[in-house]
Design a protein around this motif. Structure first.
Motif, short mmCIF file in Angstrom:
data_model
loop_
_atom_site.label_atom_id
_atom_site.label_comp_id
_atom_site.label_asym_id
_atom_site.label_seq_id
_atom_site.Cartn_x
_atom_site.Cartn_y
_atom_site.Cartn_z
N ALA A 21 28.24 36.86 40.85
CA ALA A 21 29.67 37.17 41.01
C ALA A 21 29.92 37.82 42.38
CB ALA A 21 30.15 38.09 39.89
N ARG A 22 28.96 38.66 42.83
CA ARG A 22 29.09 39.27 44.16
C ARG A 22 28.93 38.22 45.25
NH1 ARG A 22 26.07 43.55 41.88
NH2 ARG A 22 24.11 42.67 42.63
N LYS A 23 27.93 37.35 45.07
CA LYS A 23 27.58 36.39 46.13
C LYS A 23 28.65 35.33 46.36
CE LYS A 23 22.59 36.61 46.40
NZ LYS A 23 21.33 36.02 45.95
N ILE A 24 29.40 35.00 45.33
CA ILE A 24 30.37 33.90 45.52
C ILE A 24 31.46 34.32 46.52
CG2 ILE A 24 32.00 34.37 43.58
CD1 ILE A 24 31.67 31.19 43.10
N GLY A 25 31.71 35.63 46.59
CA GLY A 25 32.70 36.13 47.55
C GLY A 25 32.21 36.08 48.98
N GLU A 26 30.92 35.78 49.18
CA GLU A 26 30.38 35.71 50.55
C GLU A 26 30.50 34.31 51.14
OE1 GLU A 26 26.38 37.19 50.20
OE2 GLU A 26 27.08 39.10 49.39
N PHE A 27 30.95 33.34 50.32
CA PHE A 27 31.12 31.98 50.85
C PHE A 27 32.30 31.95 51.84
CE2 PHE A 27 28.52 28.76 48.63
CZ PHE A 27 27.75 29.63 47.86
N GLU A 28 32.23 30.97 52.74
CA GLU A 28 33.31 30.80 53.73
C GLU A 28 34.64 30.59 53.01
OE1 GLU A 28 30.55 28.99 53.41
OE2 GLU A 28 29.73 28.37 55.34
N ASN A 29 35.70 31.16 53.54
CA ASN A 29 37.07 30.93 53.02
C ASN A 29 37.24 31.28 51.55
OD1 ASN A 29 38.18 29.87 55.43
ND2 ASN A 29 37.18 27.91 55.01
N THR A 30 36.36 32.13 51.02
CA THR A 30 36.42 32.41 49.58
C THR A 30 36.75 33.88 49.32
OG1 THR A 30 34.78 30.68 49.16
CG2 THR A 30 35.08 32.31 47.42
N THR A 31 37.75 34.10 48.48
CA THR A 31 38.12 35.44 48.05
C THR A 31 37.67 35.61 46.62
OG1 THR A 31 40.10 35.31 49.42
CG2 THR A 31 40.10 37.01 47.71
N SER A 32 36.90 36.66 46.38
CA SER A 32 36.43 36.93 45.02
C SER A 32 37.26 38.06 44.44
CB SER A 32 34.95 37.30 45.09
OG SER A 32 34.52 37.67 43.82
N THR A 33 37.79 37.87 43.24
CA THR A 33 38.59 38.92 42.60
C THR A 33 37.87 39.39 41.34
OG1 THR A 33 39.90 37.33 41.34
CG2 THR A 33 40.74 37.95 43.48
N THR A 34 38.10 40.65 40.96
CA THR A 34 37.29 41.21 39.89
C THR A 34 38.08 41.53 38.62
OG1 THR A 34 37.57 43.42 40.83
CG2 THR A 34 35.59 42.22 41.48
N ASP A 35 39.39 41.39 38.67
CA ASP A 35 40.17 41.51 37.43
C ASP A 35 41.44 40.69 37.56
OD1 ASP A 35 42.19 43.09 38.65
OD2 ASP A 35 40.99 44.90 38.34
N ILE A 36 42.17 40.58 36.47
CA ILE A 36 43.33 39.69 36.44
C ILE A 36 44.42 40.12 37.42
CG2 ILE A 36 44.34 40.84 34.39
CD1 ILE A 36 44.49 37.06 34.97
N LYS A 37 44.58 41.44 37.58
CA LYS A 37 45.61 41.94 38.50
C LYS A 37 45.26 41.55 39.94
CE LYS A 37 48.61 44.85 36.26
NZ LYS A 37 48.69 43.87 35.19
N GLU A 38 43.99 41.71 40.29
CA GLU A 38 43.53 41.35 41.64
C GLU A 38 43.71 39.85 41.87
OE1 GLU A 38 39.51 41.94 43.39
OE2 GLU A 38 39.76 43.97 42.67
N LEU A 39 43.42 39.06 40.83
CA LEU A 39 43.60 37.61 40.94
C LEU A 39 45.07 37.28 41.22
CD1 LEU A 39 42.72 34.59 40.47
CD2 LEU A 39 43.40 34.94 38.09
N GLN A 40 45.95 37.86 40.41
CA GLN A 40 47.38 37.57 40.58
C GLN A 40 47.85 37.98 41.98
OE1 GLN A 40 48.93 39.74 37.24
NE2 GLN A 40 48.59 38.06 35.82
N HIS A 41 47.37 39.12 42.42
CA HIS A 41 47.74 39.62 43.75
C HIS A 41 47.26 38.63 44.83
CE1 HIS A 41 48.67 42.50 46.87
NE2 HIS A 41 47.46 42.33 47.36
N ALA A 42 46.03 38.15 44.70
CA ALA A 42 45.47 37.23 45.70
C ALA A 42 46.26 35.92 45.73
CB ALA A 42 44.00 36.95 45.39
N VAL A 43 46.68 35.43 44.57
CA VAL A 43 47.45 34.17 44.52
C VAL A 43 48.83 34.38 45.14
CG1 VAL A 43 48.50 32.45 42.97
CG2 VAL A 43 46.17 33.25 42.53
#
Ligand SMILES: Cc1cc2nc3c(=O)[nH]c(=O)nc-3n(C[C@H](O)[C@H](O)[C@H](O)COP(=O)(O)O)c2cc1C
Length: 186
Positions: A152-174
């Protein structure tokens, strides 16, 4: 030169996680321009939690994992998507993505979005050592393993990738991505 996305849409991939599946569904059906990519597992899980009609009633275009070569990914080469969201993302899909494996529809859209330099937002469901989550009909406590947390930590290290850790963070990122698109960013 920034890429133009006038006709592009969100691609939203759902995987077979019960964790925040309902919350992700509720959020995505309110987006105007979105196509959904379903893993084989989520097709079963949506039925188990009785959420399938909510998705069907939203009349969103859906792509199923029914071909060996992940035929729907061709759309990523056509400029049809400005953003890929994978939410919720199972530990299985996250681990495969991190290992560079693309042998399912969802792992393929992750790989192809990456290769096409399309921004990606991932909400991995295993980001905490203790997760209280709904099983069909009851709540359960699960203890993600170190390998799950590490992926879960490593996927956020991919190019152009934002990793979110809860639903609120996800909604905010979208929502942030939508704001950025309205300002014509790439
Ligand atoms: C009711 C139910 C709930 C599940 N919830 C989760 C979950 O929250 N997180 C997870 O990683 N896997 C969960 N799974 C297991 C995945 O569905 C399974 O690992 C599947 O192979 C994932 O495939 P996919 O990554 O291609 O969607 C659940 C399975 C069932 C039957």
């Amino acid at each position: 030169m920034p890429r133009r996305y006038e006709k592009a849409r969100f691609a939203w991939a759902l995987t077979g996680s019960g964790h925040d599946l309902e919350e992700c569904l509720e959020f995505l059906v309110e987006l105007n321009d979105v196509d959904v990519f379903l893993s084989k597992a989520v097709e079963e899980v949506l039925v188990m939690y009785k959420y399938i009609d909510r998705l069907r009633n939203a009349q969103i275009r859906m792509f199923h994992d029914s071909t060996a070569s992940a035929v729907p990914v061709g759309q990523f080469y056509e400029g049809n998507y400005h953003t890929l969201v994978i939410a919720p993302a199972t530990s299985n899909t996250v681990a495969k993505c991190v290992a560079g494996i693309s042998d399912t529809l969802v792992t393929n859209v992750f790989a192809q979005a990456g290769k096409c330099q399309i921004p990606i937002i991932v909400y991995a469901c295993d980001t905490e050592p203790v997760v209280i989550t709904p099983a069909p009909g009851k709540m359960v406590t699960v203890y993600p393993r170190e390998i799950d947390l590490e992926c879960a930590r490593k996927i956020g290290e991919f190019e152009n990738t934002t990793s979110t850790t809860d639903i609120k963070e996800l909604q905010h990122a979208v929502l942030q991505r939508m704001e950025c698109l309205s300002e014509s960013c790439s």
